[in-house]
Design a protein around this motif. Structure first.
Motif, PDB file in Angstrom:
ATOM      1  N   ASP A 220      10.501   5.274   7.700  1.00 50.02           N
ATOM      2  CA  ASP A 220      10.285   4.606   8.992  1.00 50.02           C
ATOM      3  C   ASP A 220      10.692   3.136   8.966  1.00 50.02           C
ATOM      4  OD1 ASP A 220       9.244   6.975   9.996  1.00 50.02           O
ATOM      5  OD2 ASP A 220       7.155   6.363   9.705  1.00 50.02           O
ATOM      6  N   ALA A 221      10.411   2.443   7.880  1.00 50.20           N
ATOM      7  CA  ALA A 221      10.601   0.992   7.827  1.00 50.20           C
ATOM      8  C   ALA A 221      12.034   0.585   7.522  1.00 50.20           C
ATOM      9  CB  ALA A 221       9.664   0.377   6.787  1.00 50.20           C
ATOM     10  N   PHE A 222      12.762   1.436   6.817  1.00 49.05           N
ATOM     11  CA  PHE A 222      14.123   1.110   6.412  1.00 49.05           C
ATOM     12  C   PHE A 222      15.122   1.808   7.333  1.00 49.05           C
ATOM     13  CE2 PHE A 222      11.789  -0.279   2.846  1.00 49.05           C
ATOM     14  CZ  PHE A 222      12.574  -1.147   2.104  1.00 49.05           C
ATOM     15  N   ALA A 223      16.203   1.121   7.643  1.00 55.82           N
ATOM     16  CA  ALA A 223      17.276   1.708   8.444  1.00 55.82           C
ATOM     17  C   ALA A 223      17.901   2.861   7.664  1.00 55.82           C
ATOM     18  CB  ALA A 223      18.326   0.646   8.772  1.00 55.82           C
ATOM     19  N   ALA A 224      18.502   3.789   8.382  1.00 58.32           N
ATOM     20  CA  ALA A 224      19.119   4.957   7.742  1.00 58.32           C
ATOM     21  C   ALA A 224      20.146   4.564   6.693  1.00 58.32           C
ATOM     22  CB  ALA A 224      19.740   5.869   8.800  1.00 58.32           C
ATOM     23  N   ASP A 225      20.830   3.440   6.898  1.00 51.79           N
ATOM     24  CA  ASP A 225      21.856   2.989   5.958  1.00 51.79           C
ATOM     25  C   ASP A 225      21.403   1.785   5.115  1.00 51.79           C
ATOM     26  OD1 ASP A 225      21.793   1.162   8.027  1.00 51.79           O
ATOM     27  OD2 ASP A 225      23.965   0.992   8.202  1.00 51.79           O
ATOM     28  N   ALA A 226      20.104   1.582   5.027  1.00 48.69           N
ATOM     29  CA  ALA A 226      19.556   0.435   4.304  1.00 48.69           C
ATOM     30  C   ALA A 226      19.911   0.492   2.826  1.00 48.69           C
ATOM     31  CB  ALA A 226      18.038   0.392   4.461  1.00 48.69           C
TER      32      ALA A 226
ATOM     33  N   ALA B  11      19.574   1.559  -4.401  1.00 46.15           N
ATOM     34  CA  ALA B  11      19.478   2.827  -3.676  1.00 46.15           C
ATOM     35  C   ALA B  11      19.980   2.551  -2.268  1.00 46.15           C
ATOM     36  CB  ALA B  11      18.043   3.340  -3.648  1.00 46.15           C
ATOM     37  N   GLN B  12      20.673   3.518  -1.710  1.00 49.11           N
ATOM     38  CA  GLN B  12      21.210   3.345  -0.358  1.00 49.11           C
ATOM     39  C   GLN B  12      20.725   4.480   0.525  1.00 49.11           C
ATOM     40  OE1 GLN B  12      25.211   2.133  -0.031  1.00 49.11           O
ATOM     41  NE2 GLN B  12      25.150   2.147   2.180  1.00 49.11           N
ATOM     42  N   GLY B  13      20.271   4.091   1.702  1.00 55.25           N
ATOM     43  CA  GLY B  13      19.777   5.039   2.685  1.00 55.25           C
ATOM     44  C   GLY B  13      18.271   5.193   2.584  1.00 55.25           C
ATOM     45  N   ASN B  14      17.627   5.299   3.722  1.00 56.39           N
ATOM     46  CA  ASN B  14      16.165   5.365   3.710  1.00 56.39           C
ATOM     47  C   ASN B  14      15.634   6.607   2.996  1.00 56.39           C
ATOM     48  OD1 ASN B  14      16.918   7.092   5.806  1.00 56.39           O
ATOM     49  ND2 ASN B  14      15.354   6.337   7.220  1.00 56.39           N
ATOM     50  N   GLU B  15      16.382   7.701   2.993  1.00 58.84           N
ATOM     51  CA  GLU B  15      15.929   8.901   2.282  1.00 58.84           C
ATOM     52  C   GLU B  15      15.928   8.670   0.769  1.00 58.84           C
ATOM     53  OE1 GLU B  15      14.537  11.676   3.420  1.00 58.84           O
ATOM     54  OE2 GLU B  15      14.744  11.021   5.506  1.00 58.84           O
ATOM     55  N   ALA B  16      16.997   8.061   0.253  1.00 58.63           N
ATOM     56  CA  ALA B  16      17.069   7.770  -1.185  1.00 58.63           C
ATOM     57  C   ALA B  16      16.015   6.741  -1.581  1.00 58.63           C
ATOM     58  CB  ALA B  16      18.465   7.272  -1.554  1.00 58.63           C
ATOM     59  N   ILE B  17      15.803   5.752  -0.727  1.00 60.87           N
ATOM     60  CA  ILE B  17      14.785   4.730  -1.007  1.00 60.87           C
ATOM     61  C   ILE B  17      13.399   5.367  -1.009  1.00 60.87           C
ATOM     62  CG2 ILE B  17      13.703   2.627  -0.107  1.00 60.87           C
ATOM     63  CD1 ILE B  17      16.586   1.887   0.952  1.00 60.87           C
ATOM     64  N   ALA B  18      13.131   6.241  -0.041  1.00 63.09           N
ATOM     65  CA  ALA B  18      11.831   6.916   0.038  1.00 63.09           C
ATOM     66  C   ALA B  18      11.584   7.808  -1.172  1.00 63.09           C
ATOM     67  CB  ALA B  18      11.752   7.737   1.327  1.00 63.09           C
ATOM     68  N   ALA B  19      12.633   8.417  -1.689  1.00 57.60           N
ATOM     69  CA  ALA B  19      12.485   9.341  -2.812  1.00 57.60           C
ATOM     70  C   ALA B  19      11.977   8.657  -4.077  1.00 57.60           C
ATOM     71  CB  ALA B  19      13.815  10.040  -3.079  1.00 57.60           C
TER      72      ALA B  19
ATOM     73  N   PRO C  45       0.807  -1.217   0.000  1.00 58.26           N
ATOM     74  CA  PRO C  45       0.000   0.000   0.000  1.00 58.26           C
ATOM     75  C   PRO C  45       0.845   1.274   0.000  1.00 58.26           C
ATOM     76  CG  PRO C  45      -0.480  -1.325   1.975  1.00 58.26           C
ATOM     77  CD  PRO C  45       0.511  -2.071   1.148  1.00 58.26           C
ATOM     78  N   ALA C  46       2.031   1.219   0.599  1.00 56.63           N
ATOM     79  CA  ALA C  46       2.906   2.395   0.584  1.00 56.63           C
ATOM     80  C   ALA C  46       3.398   2.666  -0.834  1.00 56.63           C
ATOM     81  CB  ALA C  46       4.085   2.194   1.534  1.00 56.63           C
ATOM     82  N   ALA C  47       3.799   1.612  -1.535  1.00 53.31           N
ATOM     83  CA  ALA C  47       4.273   1.778  -2.915  1.00 53.31           C
ATOM     84  C   ALA C  47       3.148   2.274  -3.823  1.00 53.31           C
ATOM     85  CB  ALA C  47       4.838   0.461  -3.444  1.00 53.31           C
ATOM     86  N   ASP C  48       1.948   1.759  -3.620  1.00 54.52           N
ATOM     87  CA  ASP C  48       0.826   2.088  -4.500  1.00 54.52           C
ATOM     88  C   ASP C  48       0.214   3.450  -4.219  1.00 54.52           C
ATOM     89  OD1 ASP C  48       1.268  -0.381  -5.626  1.00 54.52           O
ATOM     90  OD2 ASP C  48      -0.385  -1.364  -4.576  1.00 54.52           O
ATOM     91  N   THR C  49       0.590   4.075  -3.112  1.00 57.92           N
ATOM     92  CA  THR C  49       0.079   5.412  -2.781  1.00 57.92           C
ATOM     93  C   THR C  49       1.185   6.456  -2.746  1.00 57.92           C
ATOM     94  OG1 THR C  49       0.276   5.021  -0.394  1.00 57.92           O
ATOM     95  CG2 THR C  49      -1.851   4.468  -1.435  1.00 57.92           C
ATOM     96  N   GLY C  50       2.420   6.036  -2.947  1.00 56.23           N
ATOM     97  CA  GLY C  50       3.538   6.978  -2.910  1.00 56.23           C
ATOM     98  C   GLY C  50       3.848   7.470  -1.513  1.00 56.23           C
ATOM     99  N   ASN C  51       3.616   6.623  -0.518  1.00 60.28           N
ATOM    100  CA  ASN C  51       3.840   6.999   0.884  1.00 60.28           C
ATOM    101  C   ASN C  51       5.330   6.888   1.223  1.00 60.28           C
ATOM    102  OD1 ASN C  51       3.993   7.256   3.656  1.00 60.28           O
ATOM    103  ND2 ASN C  51       2.485   5.665   4.104  1.00 60.28           N
ATOM    104  N   ASP C  52       6.046   7.964   1.007  1.00 58.91           N
ATOM    105  CA  ASP C  52       7.483   7.945   1.263  1.00 58.91           C
ATOM    106  C   ASP C  52       7.798   7.839   2.754  1.00 58.91           C
ATOM    107  OD1 ASP C  52       6.397  10.560   1.456  1.00 58.91           O
ATOM    108  OD2 ASP C  52       8.322  11.497   1.013  1.00 58.91           O
ATOM    109  N   GLY C  53       6.884   8.219   3.622  1.00 58.39           N
ATOM    110  CA  GLY C  53       7.084   8.093   5.067  1.00 58.39           C
ATOM    111  C   GLY C  53       7.277   6.651   5.501  1.00 58.39           C
TER     112      GLY C  53
END
Length: 168
Positions: free
Chosen positions: A39-45, A54-62, A27-35
């Motif tokens: 939250d779900a991925f570690a900062a260095d994921a 992609a590395q880092g939760n910010e890059a993954i969220a983007a 549901p996050a992917a299908d709604t574009g919920n970058d939050g």
């Protein structure tokens, strides 16, 4: 060796938390919920899609805010996941799961299904195998690494599944 009730309860709670974490992805992917990704991925994921990473939760969220992903959402993107197999080992876990990416088939002839109306139906755009490597942080479970491989006849997906099943 018999595990205590507390150990057994922790195991159940850990698996439920991981199930929830993984089940929240579609549901996050299908709604574009970058939050969700922050939250779900570690900062260095790391997310390893086979052809790109992609590395880092910010890059993954983007990724879910890119015009390409937003266009897929507007076209009717649907991630449909299977229940993961989860093995917890202390403060780390490995989960394997399957994911279908579906999209409306606007080119198909309309079909009426009794009691369900008329639809052009859907097409399966891709089938993938996922490996989720997770770690327990001070507060909750986080994805440390997610990899997926296409189920398209090559050995990458089966090899990843075999490795995860053996490692888990």
């Amino acid at each position: 060796m018999d595990k205590s009730l507390e150990d057994r309860l922790r195991a159940v709670e850990d698996k439920l938390a991981i199930f929830h974490l993984i089940a929240s992805h579609p549901p996050a992917a299908d709604t574009g919920n970058d939050g969700y990704y922050r939250d779900a991925f570690a900062a260095d994921a790391v997310i390893d899609l086979g052809t790109k990473t992609a590395q880092g939760n910010e890059a993954i969220a983007a990724v879910v805010k890119t015009p390409e992903h937003q266009g897929a959402i507007a076209a009717g993107l649907c991630h449909f996941a299977g229940l993961p197999r989860v093995e917890v080992d202390g403060d780390s876990a490995v989960a394997i799961s399957y994911l279908q990416v579906l999209t409306p088939d606007k080119e198909a002839a309309p079909l009426e299904l009794s009691g369900h109306g008329v639809s052009h139906g859907y097409r399966i755009h891709r089938l993938v195998a996922n490996r989720w490597d997770l770690k327990l942080t001070e507060n909750d479970w986080k994805v440390a690494r997610r990899a997926y491989r296409m189920l398209d006849g090559n050995d990458a997906a089966p090899a990843m599944l075999r490795e995860a099943a053996g490692a888990a």
